[in-house]
Design a protein around this motif. Structure first.
Motif, mmCIF file in Angstrom:
data_model
loop_
_atom_site.group_PDB
_atom_site.id
_atom_site.type_symbol
_atom_site.label_atom_id
_atom_site.label_comp_id
_atom_site.label_asym_id
_atom_site.label_seq_id
_atom_site.Cartn_x
_atom_site.Cartn_y
_atom_site.Cartn_z
ATOM 1 N N SER A 16 0.833 -1.195 0.000
ATOM 2 C CA SER A 16 0.000 0.000 0.000
ATOM 3 C C SER A 16 0.870 1.247 0.000
ATOM 4 C CB SER A 16 -0.926 0.004 1.216
ATOM 5 O OG SER A 16 -0.173 0.008 2.413
ATOM 6 N N TRP A 17 0.252 2.342 -0.426
ATOM 7 C CA TRP A 17 0.977 3.608 -0.459
ATOM 8 C C TRP A 17 1.226 4.121 0.954
ATOM 9 C CZ3 TRP A 17 3.649 6.003 -4.091
ATOM 10 C CH2 TRP A 17 4.008 7.337 -3.907
ATOM 11 N N SER A 37 -1.541 -6.926 6.680
ATOM 12 C CA SER A 37 -1.040 -5.600 6.317
ATOM 13 C C SER A 37 -2.177 -4.632 6.009
ATOM 14 C CB SER A 37 -0.108 -5.705 5.102
ATOM 15 O OG SER A 37 0.915 -6.647 5.327
ATOM 16 N N ASP A 38 -1.764 -3.373 5.845
ATOM 17 C CA ASP A 38 -2.731 -2.321 5.528
ATOM 18 C C ASP A 38 -3.195 -2.360 4.084
ATOM 19 O OD1 ASP A 38 -3.050 -1.111 8.014
ATOM 20 O OD2 ASP A 38 -1.237 0.084 7.790
ATOM 21 N N ASP A 39 -2.604 -3.213 3.248
ATOM 22 C CA ASP A 39 -3.079 -3.350 1.871
ATOM 23 C C ASP A 39 -4.181 -4.409 1.758
ATOM 24 O OD1 ASP A 39 -1.670 -5.644 2.268
ATOM 25 O OD2 ASP A 39 -0.270 -5.369 0.612
ATOM 26 N N ASN A 40 -4.745 -4.791 2.928
ATOM 27 C CA ASN A 40 -5.900 -5.706 3.023
ATOM 28 C C ASN A 40 -5.543 -7.169 2.790
ATOM 29 O OD1 ASN A 40 -7.097 -3.182 3.110
ATOM 30 N ND2 ASN A 40 -8.076 -3.353 1.103
ATOM 31 N N LYS A 61 -10.635 -4.423 4.166
ATOM 32 C CA LYS A 61 -9.882 -3.319 4.752
ATOM 33 C C LYS A 61 -8.632 -3.880 5.425
ATOM 34 C CE LYS A 61 -13.708 -0.073 5.471
ATOM 35 N NZ LYS A 61 -14.449 0.754 6.464
ATOM 36 N N SER A 62 -7.914 -3.042 6.131
ATOM 37 C CA SER A 62 -6.644 -3.446 6.745
ATOM 38 C C SER A 62 -6.815 -4.663 7.648
ATOM 39 C CB SER A 62 -6.069 -2.294 7.572
ATOM 40 O OG SER A 62 -5.777 -1.183 6.763
ATOM 41 N N VAL A 63 -5.814 -5.554 7.592
ATOM 42 C CA VAL A 63 -5.782 -6.728 8.455
ATOM 43 C C VAL A 63 -5.027 -6.351 9.724
ATOM 44 C CG1 VAL A 63 -5.133 -9.149 8.655
ATOM 45 C CG2 VAL A 63 -5.820 -8.226 6.421
ATOM 46 N N ARG A 64 -5.729 -6.339 10.853
ATOM 47 C CA ARG A 64 -5.140 -5.843 12.094
ATOM 48 C C ARG A 64 -4.478 -6.930 12.935
ATOM 49 N NH1 ARG A 64 -7.591 -0.970 13.760
ATOM 50 N NH2 ARG A 64 -6.301 -1.136 15.638
ATOM 51 N N ASP A 291 7.292 0.054 8.365
ATOM 52 C CA ASP A 291 8.155 0.304 7.205
ATOM 53 C C ASP A 291 7.922 -0.729 6.097
ATOM 54 O OD1 ASP A 291 9.353 -1.986 8.127
ATOM 55 O OD2 ASP A 291 11.287 -1.088 8.576
ATOM 56 N N LYS A 292 6.828 -1.524 6.253
ATOM 57 C CA LYS A 292 6.352 -2.466 5.236
ATOM 58 C C LYS A 292 7.183 -3.741 5.146
ATOM 59 C CE LYS A 292 4.819 1.430 2.375
ATOM 60 N NZ LYS A 292 3.443 1.451 2.869
ATOM 61 N N THR A 293 7.975 -4.045 6.153
ATOM 62 C CA THR A 293 8.852 -5.207 6.077
ATOM 63 C C THR A 293 8.595 -6.173 7.233
ATOM 64 O OG1 THR A 293 10.624 -4.167 7.366
ATOM 65 C CG2 THR A 293 10.655 -3.851 4.967
ATOM 66 N N VAL A 294 8.969 -7.425 6.990
ATOM 67 C CA VAL A 294 9.045 -8.466 8.012
ATOM 68 C C VAL A 294 10.488 -8.958 8.010
ATOM 69 C CG1 VAL A 294 8.252 -10.740 8.740
ATOM 70 C CG2 VAL A 294 6.637 -9.136 7.715
#
Length: 529
Positions: A16-17, A37-40, A61-64, A291-294
């Motif tokens: 996601s952006w 993630s927030d990209d669903n 929607k986002s996976v919490r 930061d979008k990483t694992v």
């Protein structure tokens, strides 16, 4: 003794952006890592080969929050679409969907012995669902704000929940009643997690405080303060001796609960850490971030090292086959570590031992002496007295935490100021050293220029001295040439009588040189007539 952790691999967990990876879970039996993630989407990676598994798992929607089922064949997820979804890893199908929450589902957990799913939501409630009956069993009400985290004790008898009302609540699973309510956090509670033996509950808040609770007495027994901002993830080691924490400051810290010390500390991500957990016999850490990483981190002692052979033994002794390196790590992690073996000798990050001047923390064990029961008091009066004492005791500890937090903040600022001053001093010394080097270079250059001028002057002098004899010779040659020219001219003016016309008038005659009969030589000369 400080532990050293090294980065093994980084997965991209969000496309996601805006946003990032919100949660993760590990399946040890299948050796799979899953993240929401927030990209669903929900991404799963096979740790035997590092490949992304093609499961079509996603929310609207986002996976919490996500967690694996007890047997590891299913995955449960909760999202901002206010749904709880159950996925089958064998068929890649969605088995169940619970949509009784009215607001985003922020946390999910599994009760293994009952095959229950427990969820927390922004609708202020904690719900219990039965996977067998495929329905909601109970709604637990008591929070006055968003529920941020839920956890289940290992034996399944207790449920813990924490929320933005700054409270931690303990519920009994079978009869659904509240047995404890802790309200000593000074800011929103982000995480609650039980220890492996179920005797301790750890909770953290937006102040960075980590509190350990005794489940038998209902009192706090330890406060850990080390993060400079919110702590959003906690995890116990399988033996219960270590606690790992991840904060919004991007740091992962490992606390030794036996010695009461900070065992390791390193900056794991460029943004806040959303989730962190031990796995594979506490030899691997998995962390996720906004930061979008694992990322995978490996303990230094878990990295297999080949045995060293002496020089002479290897040179003259019988060559033995190289032993195979045995490790309990998954193949992919082991390959990544071995591939990065050359980098392991370098310092990948600052540990508490290497960066102790900025590692400010507090690890305080708390002791409380309960009042002695008065035999004259009735049961209700005694319980009321005990509740009042607990409340006063927790208020006292809350004030102590606030003072300690302020002290740590001042100490951190002071150390940061000292560090800044030290850096400025080092920069000034380096600048002064550079200026001195420049002055020395200029001085050397000036000396070289002066020496060059002297050498040039000497060369000029030598050249002049060399040219002077040449000039003298040239002058002599010129004079001889003039003399010869004059002689020739005079000879040309001599008549055939041997006399010069100009000398005839003066009464003299020019006589050429000649040799006498006795062999002597007579020079040319003038003589009178």
């Amino acid at each position: 003794m400080n532990q050293s952790w090294y980065p093994a691999h980084t997965f991209n967990g969000d496309s996601s952006w805006f946003g990032g990876v919100r949660s993760l879970s590990i399946n040890p039996s299948r050796q799979i890592i899953a993240c929401g993630s927030d990209d669903n989407t929900i991404r799963l990676w096979d740790l035997n080969n590092g490949q992304l598994l093609t499961y079509p798992f996603e929310h609207t929607k986002s996976v919490r929050s996500i967690t694996f089922t007890r047997k590891g064949n299913g995955l449960i997820s909760g999202g901002d679409d206010a749904t709880i979804r159950v996925w089958d890893l064998r068929t890649s199908q969605e088995l169940l969907t619970f949509n009784t929450h009215s607001q985003p589902v922020t946390a999910v957990a599994v009760v293994p012995i009952y095959d229950f799913v427990v969820s927390g939501s922004d609708d202020y409630t904690v719900k219990i669902f039965s996977l067998k009956e495929r329905k909601e069993i109970q709604t637990l009400r008591g929070h006055s704000n968003y529920v941020q985290s839920v956890s289940v004790s290992p034996d399944g008898s207790l449920i813990a929940s924490g929320g933005c009302d700054q409270k931690v609540k303990i519920w009994r699973t079978n009869i659904h009643d509240e047995i404890f309510s802790f309200s000593t956090h000074s800011k929103d509670v982000r995480v609650v997690v039980f220890s492996p033996d179920g005797k301790i509950l750890a909770s953290s808040d937006d102040n960075g405080d980590i509190i350990l609770w005794d489940m038998q007495t209902g009192l706090s027994k330890c406060t850990i303060q080390g993060h400079s901002s919110s702590v959003r993830s906690l995890g116990f080691s399988s033996n219960g001796e270590f606690l790992v924490s991840g904060g919004d400051d991007g740091y992962v810290k490992i606390w030794n609960l036996t010695t009461g010390t900070l065992d390791s500390s390193f900056c794991a991500h460029s943004a806040g850490v959303s989730s962190v957990a031990f796995c594979f016999n506490n030899q691997v850490l998995v962390s996720s971030s906004w930061d979008k990483t694992v990322k995978l981190w490996v303990l230094e002692t878990a990295i297999p090292k080949p045995s060293k052979i002496g020089f002479f033994k290897g040179l003259f002794g019988k060559k033995q086959p190289e032993p195979e390196l045995v490790s309990s790590l998954p193949n992919f992690i082991l390959q990544q570590v071995q591939g990065n073996s050359e980098k392991l000798n370098e310092s990948m990050f600052s540990s508490v031992g290497a960066n102790f001047e900025t590692e400010v923390y507090s690890f305080c064990w708390e002791t409380s002496q309960p009042p002695v029961k008065n035999p004259q008091l009735g049961l209700e009066d005694w319980e009321r007295l005990l509740r009042d004492w607990k409340r006063q005791e927790e208020e006292r500890k809350k004030e102590q935490r606030a003072k300690e937090r302020l002290r740590l903040r001042e100490q951190r600022l002071r150390l940061e100021k000292q560090k800044e001053e030290r850096l400025n001093t080092e920069q000034q010394l380096q600048a002064e050293k550079l200026r001195q080097e420049q002055r020395q270079q200029e001085k050397k250059l000036k000396q070289v220029n002066q020496l060059g001028a002297v050498i040039e002057l000497l060369n000029t002098s030598l050249t002049q001295q060399e040219e002077k004899p040449k000039q003298v010779n040239q002058d002599r040659t010129t004079n001889n040439y003039r003399d010869n020219s004059t002689s020739n001219q005079q000879r040309t003016t001599t008549n055939f009588w041997g006399s010069n016309s100009s000398s005839n008038s003066s009464g003299k005659v020019y006589v050429q040189g000649y040799r006498r009969k006795d062999g002597t030589h007579v020079e040319r000369h003038w003589r009178k007539k």
